[in-house]
Design an enzyme around this catalytic site. Structure first.
Site, mmCIF file in Angstrom:
data_model
loop_
_atom_site.group_PDB
_atom_site.id
_atom_site.type_symbol
_atom_site.label_atom_id
_atom_site.label_comp_id
_atom_site.label_asym_id
_atom_site.label_seq_id
_atom_site.Cartn_x
_atom_site.Cartn_y
_atom_site.Cartn_z
ATOM 1 N N LYS A 193 27.022 93.009 60.440
ATOM 2 C CA LYS A 193 27.288 93.623 59.143
ATOM 3 C C LYS A 193 27.505 92.515 58.132
ATOM 4 O O LYS A 193 28.412 91.693 58.268
ATOM 5 C CB LYS A 193 28.504 94.545 59.166
ATOM 6 C CG LYS A 193 28.529 95.384 57.882
ATOM 7 C CD LYS A 193 29.879 95.898 57.493
ATOM 8 C CE LYS A 193 30.796 94.842 56.914
ATOM 9 N NZ LYS A 193 30.395 94.377 55.563
ATOM 10 N N GLY A 245 36.615 86.333 57.979
ATOM 11 C CA GLY A 245 37.067 86.950 56.741
ATOM 12 C C GLY A 245 38.561 86.756 56.565
ATOM 13 O O GLY A 245 39.121 85.778 57.061
ATOM 14 N N SER A 246 39.191 87.686 55.890
ATOM 15 C CA SER A 246 40.603 87.512 55.552
ATOM 16 C C SER A 246 41.496 87.725 56.774
ATOM 17 O O SER A 246 41.158 88.471 57.691
ATOM 18 C CB SER A 246 40.998 88.503 54.459
ATOM 19 O OG SER A 246 40.811 89.821 54.913
ATOM 20 N N THR A 247 42.636 87.078 56.761
ATOM 21 C CA THR A 247 43.607 87.227 57.844
ATOM 22 C C THR A 247 44.075 88.678 57.930
ATOM 23 O O THR A 247 44.288 89.207 59.022
ATOM 24 C CB THR A 247 44.787 86.263 57.622
ATOM 25 O OG1 THR A 247 44.299 84.920 57.788
ATOM 26 C CG2 THR A 247 45.908 86.490 58.609
ATOM 27 N N VAL A 249 42.379 91.507 57.328
ATOM 28 C CA VAL A 249 41.434 92.337 58.082
ATOM 29 C C VAL A 249 41.378 91.872 59.545
ATOM 30 O O VAL A 249 41.281 92.691 60.464
ATOM 31 C CB VAL A 249 40.036 92.335 57.434
ATOM 32 C CG1 VAL A 249 39.035 93.085 58.302
ATOM 33 C CG2 VAL A 249 40.094 92.968 56.051
ATOM 34 N N GLU A 267 37.842 84.225 62.813
ATOM 35 C CA GLU A 267 37.875 83.004 62.009
ATOM 36 C C GLU A 267 38.377 83.439 60.648
ATOM 37 O O GLU A 267 37.672 84.130 59.916
ATOM 38 C CB GLU A 267 36.465 82.401 61.969
ATOM 39 C CG GLU A 267 36.487 80.944 61.639
ATOM 40 C CD GLU A 267 36.384 80.716 60.157
ATOM 41 O OE1 GLU A 267 37.445 80.620 59.503
ATOM 42 O OE2 GLU A 267 35.261 80.665 59.658
ATOM 43 N N CYS A 301 37.005 78.850 53.511
ATOM 44 C CA CYS A 301 38.197 79.113 54.323
ATOM 45 C C CYS A 301 38.912 77.819 54.677
ATOM 46 O O CYS A 301 40.121 77.801 54.803
ATOM 47 C CB CYS A 301 37.824 79.889 55.570
ATOM 48 S SG CYS A 301 36.425 79.160 56.429
ATOM 49 N N GLU A 404 46.491 81.684 50.252
ATOM 50 C CA GLU A 404 45.113 81.293 49.999
ATOM 51 C C GLU A 404 44.717 81.813 48.616
ATOM 52 O O GLU A 404 44.890 82.993 48.324
ATOM 53 C CB GLU A 404 44.244 81.929 51.079
ATOM 54 C CG GLU A 404 42.838 81.450 51.121
ATOM 55 C CD GLU A 404 42.099 81.976 52.350
ATOM 56 O OE1 GLU A 404 42.287 83.144 52.721
ATOM 57 O OE2 GLU A 404 41.315 81.201 52.929
HETATM 58 P P1 NAI Z 1 37.504 90.737 53.751
HETATM 59 O O1 NAI Z 1 38.195 90.165 54.906
HETATM 60 O O2 NAI Z 1 37.887 92.091 53.299
HETATM 61 O O3 NAI Z 1 35.928 90.756 54.002
HETATM 62 C C1 NAI Z 1 35.261 90.075 55.027
HETATM 63 C C2 NAI Z 1 34.286 91.012 55.737
HETATM 64 O O4 NAI Z 1 35.011 92.030 56.430
HETATM 65 C C3 NAI Z 1 33.340 91.750 54.803
HETATM 66 O O5 NAI Z 1 32.097 91.872 55.443
HETATM 67 C C4 NAI Z 1 33.992 93.113 54.665
HETATM 68 O O6 NAI Z 1 33.094 94.115 54.342
HETATM 69 C C5 NAI Z 1 34.542 93.327 56.046
HETATM 70 N N1 NAI Z 1 35.668 94.268 56.146
HETATM 71 C C6 NAI Z 1 36.593 94.576 55.211
HETATM 72 N N2 NAI Z 1 37.481 95.465 55.694
HETATM 73 C C7 NAI Z 1 37.116 95.729 56.967
HETATM 74 C C8 NAI Z 1 37.640 96.552 58.002
HETATM 75 N N3 NAI Z 1 38.727 97.281 57.830
HETATM 76 N N4 NAI Z 1 37.021 96.558 59.199
HETATM 77 C C9 NAI Z 1 35.935 95.803 59.413
HETATM 78 N N5 NAI Z 1 35.388 95.022 58.471
HETATM 79 C C10 NAI Z 1 35.972 94.958 57.264
HETATM 80 O O7 NAI Z 1 37.653 89.736 52.542
HETATM 81 P P2 NAI Z 1 37.420 90.050 50.984
HETATM 82 O O8 NAI Z 1 38.097 91.312 50.598
HETATM 83 O O9 NAI Z 1 35.993 89.936 50.700
HETATM 84 O O10 NAI Z 1 38.204 88.858 50.307
HETATM 85 C C11 NAI Z 1 39.612 88.908 50.177
HETATM 86 C C12 NAI Z 1 40.232 87.581 50.515
HETATM 87 O O11 NAI Z 1 39.971 87.252 51.864
HETATM 88 C C13 NAI Z 1 39.694 86.401 49.735
HETATM 89 O O12 NAI Z 1 40.307 86.253 48.515
HETATM 90 C C14 NAI Z 1 40.006 85.276 50.659
HETATM 91 O O13 NAI Z 1 41.329 84.872 50.473
HETATM 92 C C15 NAI Z 1 39.852 85.865 52.031
HETATM 93 N N6 NAI Z 1 38.555 85.567 52.648
HETATM 94 C C16 NAI Z 1 38.484 84.592 53.577
HETATM 95 C C17 NAI Z 1 37.277 84.258 54.142
HETATM 96 C C18 NAI Z 1 37.165 83.193 55.151
HETATM 97 O O14 NAI Z 1 36.083 82.689 55.391
HETATM 98 N N7 NAI Z 1 38.221 82.811 55.815
HETATM 99 C C19 NAI Z 1 36.037 84.883 53.736
HETATM 100 C C20 NAI Z 1 36.223 85.945 52.792
HETATM 101 C C21 NAI Z 1 37.442 86.238 52.261
#
Ligand code: NAI
Ligand code: MG
Length: 806
Positions: A193, A245-247, A249, A267, A301, A404
């Site tokens: 996804k 993604g985010s900690t 989620v 990660e 990240c 972050e």
């Molecule tokens: P997110 O963690 O919500 O999104 C990452 C992925 O997870 C996306 O594909 C999203 O559609 C998916 N997702 C969201 N909710 C989900 C759920 N309940 N179950 C399964 N998949 C889900 O991050 P978002 O909202 O885009 O960004 C928010 C903050 O997260 C950013 O400001 C940043 O601090 C952090 N982040 C960290 C990342 C990293 O590489 N460590 C990457 C993206 C965001």
């Protein structure tokens, strides 16, 4: 003449935009609409349930993309399940050819992919062209090699199965590659996804899969946001879930997947320190900051977002940094001389602004280049742009220093001594990366070993390579991507696929107060003494004041064992934390202790065998064999203690990357009832051989085998606090361990329910878990009861990059 002089002075550039015609033509060819990619074909996007793919630099909608629901996820998982059989049965060489073909195809379309990624994400073309896309190709080439070598390099392993993979928007195609390449190499099939802000490059990759002739169903793609991700994560057709993604989620996914038997790798976020010692090459460090926090708009990240600068050079460092900020160019991402492009979406800009404003309210001092401000805001209207920013006067505990920001915002603090630098660096719930700047090798390596992070860059930053593992400590997640260590995430010991369920363990008899008259130390008629706990190298009375009866195989009471509780576990963890010198010892020194332990256990073999026979009712011969196997196991891990060591890689010219297995420090271990001595030794020996200190709950029904070890541990020079033993109700104590913030990993062997509980309750500090999901393991079998699997779980790889001769 005058004009040239003034240009030299101002260093103004003319516009140098990359041509986006090929991407525009591709979008037009698809009529600006995309479906999902399932079983080798694109689905037709309906009228409803689509979302726009937006260019954050302009606000332009590039395409409409179908948003996946449960049905789409079902169809994709079904396709992946069907394809798994034949894909996993291909020879390594055949799978390798497919991976090579993907790599070549990525290279062939490199310019197209770079432009597409820049349009959808907003990052500068210089980065997509020179970093993202070349690394994507490199990742597929590297893993083509692992496909070829799987059976030689990972004997006895099988691909886990169908993998669900969820990726973020900051490096869309690169994160796809990090996930898809190792999965395919291992023989797994995939449902990916993509992220809702950046769906396009994954769609282009799907097309590449078709062009390259990848068999249908091996790679499937479902577009959508959080709800689509949640539907994928919840699907019970998956054997493995990989998330970046985010900690926040990540924690949700840890809880949701608990007990499902899905393998999980996370990660997550970071707040990585960028430590500048006073003997650093300051000019190099300044360029390092640019790459650490202004690379990819700071949406990284592992961004070096917390500068920690030694006091003597702090003023000079900040002054030079401010001068460098003046020359950074923020603007059109497609322009080849842009340094900082657009932030991915308006919601992300708002989040950055909110965090910056909160920082100002707290009294931190914000510095932005002179060209930022109203003029910049007007010039960039309609796009998501944020100027490079620096906060000084930040207190280490403030949200600015702890949370972050995920934008181009650096916070800077100062330190006096190296010890203070490490304390500041480790004062974070995260532990993804660290960057260390010092011309003194001694200083740099000392800091690299002491900092709690999965990736450390010495005199460099944000370096990546497919051969070098990447992943976090602490709340930055667990699991590694890249390299040999990353392959294990997609493999499983083959015997486990056929493992039988473990028989249920009867509940413990009700605890009774410890009778101090006849209790600890005393020997009432017919009863052995009540056995105590073993904490910090000393026997300890259970905090509860209760004990429980230990029965023999015919239900007669042999003795009573301490009924350990939350407080006992806390004390044990405290003792384990204090025993940190064990982790700093050499493997050789730990091996000597393990050999000694084996010798001393062997001396008392008859006594231990008799005890096992009496408790469990096994024949004397079998009991003797268990003791003998336990002795052999100790010797095995003594032999391994100084041999399961790191690797050295040369991922780039003038650059070495060390892969060092480091202990988790404190591991909580819950032992099964089966083979009470052998299982205990099989779990504890590899953990301590690798330098961990452990808190262990022995077999709840047959705890005496472990309790009889107290004296053996004492006489074998095992330092106090290295092995702590708390008897009692296995699942109650496992729950306390899973929730404990100072335990970094939990191993649990017991029921399916207990496994689920440990996984769910570990979500607090996102500790690594290793559970048996209620499945049996033959502790006597050398393939199941010992080996690399145990050592792998007893360590986590720290990657240390260090340049030379530059
Ligand atoms: P997110 O963690 O919500 O999104 C990452 C992925 O997870 C996306 O594909 C999203 O559609 C998916 N997702 C969201 N909710 C989900 C759920 N309940 N179950 C399964 N998949 C889900 O991050 P978002 O909202 O885009 O960004 C928010 C903050 O997260 C950013 O400001 C940043 O601090 C952090 N982040 C960290 C990342 C990293 O590489 N460590 C990457 C993206 C965001
Ligand atoms: Mg977009």
């Amino acid at each position: 003449m005058n004009k040239i002089v003034s240009i030299l002075d101002s260093m103004e550039y003319g516009p140098a935009p990359e041509d986006d015609a090929a991407v525009r033509a591709w979008l037009a060819r698809h009529k600006g609409r995309f479906g999902h990619f399932v079983a080798g074909a694109f689905t037709r996007p309906g009228k409803a349930n689509t979302f726009p793919a937006v260019n954050p630099a302009t606000g332009e909608t590039l395409a409409e993309v179908a948003e996946g629901g449960e049905k789409d996820v079902d169809a994709a998982v079904e396709a992946a399940t069907k394809a798994f059989k034949s894909w996993s049965a291909l020879t390594g060489t055949a799978r390798a050819r497919h991976l090579y073909a993907l790599a070549r195809q990525v290279q062939k379309h490199a310019r197209f992919l770079a432009v597409l990624e820049t349009l959808d994400n907003g990052k500068p073309i210089r980065e997509t062209r020179d970093i993202d896309v070349p690394l994507v190709a490199r990742h597929f080439y590297h893993h083509a090699g692992w496909a070829e070598l799987r059976d030689q390099e990972f004997p006895g392993h099988a691909p886990v199965g169908v993998c669900g993979q969820i990726i973020p928007w900051n490096f869309p195609l690169l994160m796809l590659a990090w996930k898809v390449a190792p999965a395919l190499a291992a023989g797994c099939t995939v449902v990916l996804k993509s992220a809702e802000h950046t769906p396009l490059s994954a769609l282009a990759f799907a097309e590449i899969c078709r062009e390259a002739g990848l068999p249908a169903g091996v790679f499937n793609l479902v577009n959508g946001g959080g709800a689509t991700g949640a539907a994928l994560a919840a699907h019970d057709g998956l054997a493995k879930l990989a998330f970046t993604g985010s900690t926040e989620v990540g924690r949700v996914l840890r809880r949701q997947s608990a007990g499902t038997g899905k393998k999980l790798s996370l990660e997550l976020g970071g707040k990585s320190p960028f430590i500048v010692f006073d003997n650093a090459d300051l000019d190099a460090a300044i360029e390092g900051v640019v790459d650490a926090i202004w690379f990819n708009q700071g949406e990284v990240c592992c961004a070096g977002s917390r500068a920690i600068v030694q006091e003597g050079v702090a003023d000079k460092f900040h002054a030079r940094l401010k001068a460098r900020m003046e020359t950074l160019r923020v603007g059109a991402p497609l322009d080849k001389s842009t340094d900082i492009g657009a932030v991915v979406a308006p919601v992300q800009i708002e989040q950055i602004r909110a965090r910056v404003e909160a920082g100002l309210r707290e009294g931190a001092v914000l510095h932005q280049p002179s060209w930022a401000g109203e003029h910049f805001d007007r010039a960039t209207q309609g796009g998501c742009f944020f100027p490079p920013s620096l906060f000084t006067g930040v207190s280490p505990a403030s949200p600015l220093a702890q949370e972050e920001i995920f934008g181009p915002v650096l916070v800077s603090m100062t330190f006096r001594t190296p010890g203070e630098a490490i304390a500041l660096a480790n004062n974070s719930r995260y532990g993804l990366a660290a960057s260390i700047w010092s011309q003194n090798l001694d200083t740099a390596f000392d800091a690299a070993r002491k900092v709690k992070a999965g990736v450390v860059w010495i005199n460099s930053t944000n370096m990546f390579d497919a051969a070098v593992g990447f992943g976090g400590y602490k709340e930055s997640g667990f699991g590694r991507e890249g390299g040999r260590e990353g392959m294990f995430e997609y493999l499983t010991p083959a015997w486990q696929k056929k493992a039988r369920p473990l028989p249920e363990s009867a509940p413990l008899a009700a605890p009774v107060p410890v009778d101090d008259e006849t209790g600890p130390g005393a020997s009432p008629a017919g009863l052995d003494r009540t056995v105590k706990l073993y904490v910090g190298g000393k026997q300890a009375r259970p905090d509860s004041g209760y004990s429980y009866p230990v029965l023999d195989s015919r239900g007669r009471i042999i003795t009573e064992a301490g009924h350990g509780n939350r407080k006992d576990i806390r004390n044990a963890v405290e003792a384990a934390r204090k025993a940190e010198s064990w982790s700093a010892m050499t493997g050789h020194a730990r091996a000597q202790v393990l050999y000694f332990l084996a010798e001393n256990l062997e001396l008392r073999a008859a006594e231990f065998a008799a005890r096992i026979a009496r408790m469990t009712g096994v024949a004397a011969k079998k009991a003797a064999a268990e003791v003998e196997a336990s002795v052999a196991r100790l010797i095995h891990y003594a032999a391994r203690a100084d041999k399961y060591d790191g690797r050295v890689r040369a991922p780039q010219p003038r650059m070495l990357a060390l892969a060092l297995p480091e202990p988790y420090e404190v591991i909580g271990i819950s032992c099964p009832d089966e083979a009470p001595l052998l299982a205990f030794v099989s779990l504890v020996a590899p953990a301590i051989a690798m330098g961990n200190r452990v808190v262990v709950t022995p077999s709840q029904h047959h705890p005496l085998a472990a309790c009889d070890l107290y004296q053996v541990l004492d006489t074998s020079d095992v330092p106090g606090g290295v092995v702590n033993i708390v008897t009692g109700d296995r699942d109650q104590l496992a729950s306390v361990m899973a929730k404990h913030d100072d335990i970094a990993a939990c191993w649990y062997v017991g029921s399916a329910e207990g496994s689920a509980m440990v996984e769910a309750e570990s979500a607090g500090n996102l500790k690594a878990t290793w559970v048996n999901n209620g499945k049996a393991r033959d502790w006597f079998d050398a393939g199941q009861g010992q080996g690399e699997e145990f050592l792998f779980h007893a360590t986590r790889i720290k990657s240390i990059w260090t340049p030379f001769g530059v």
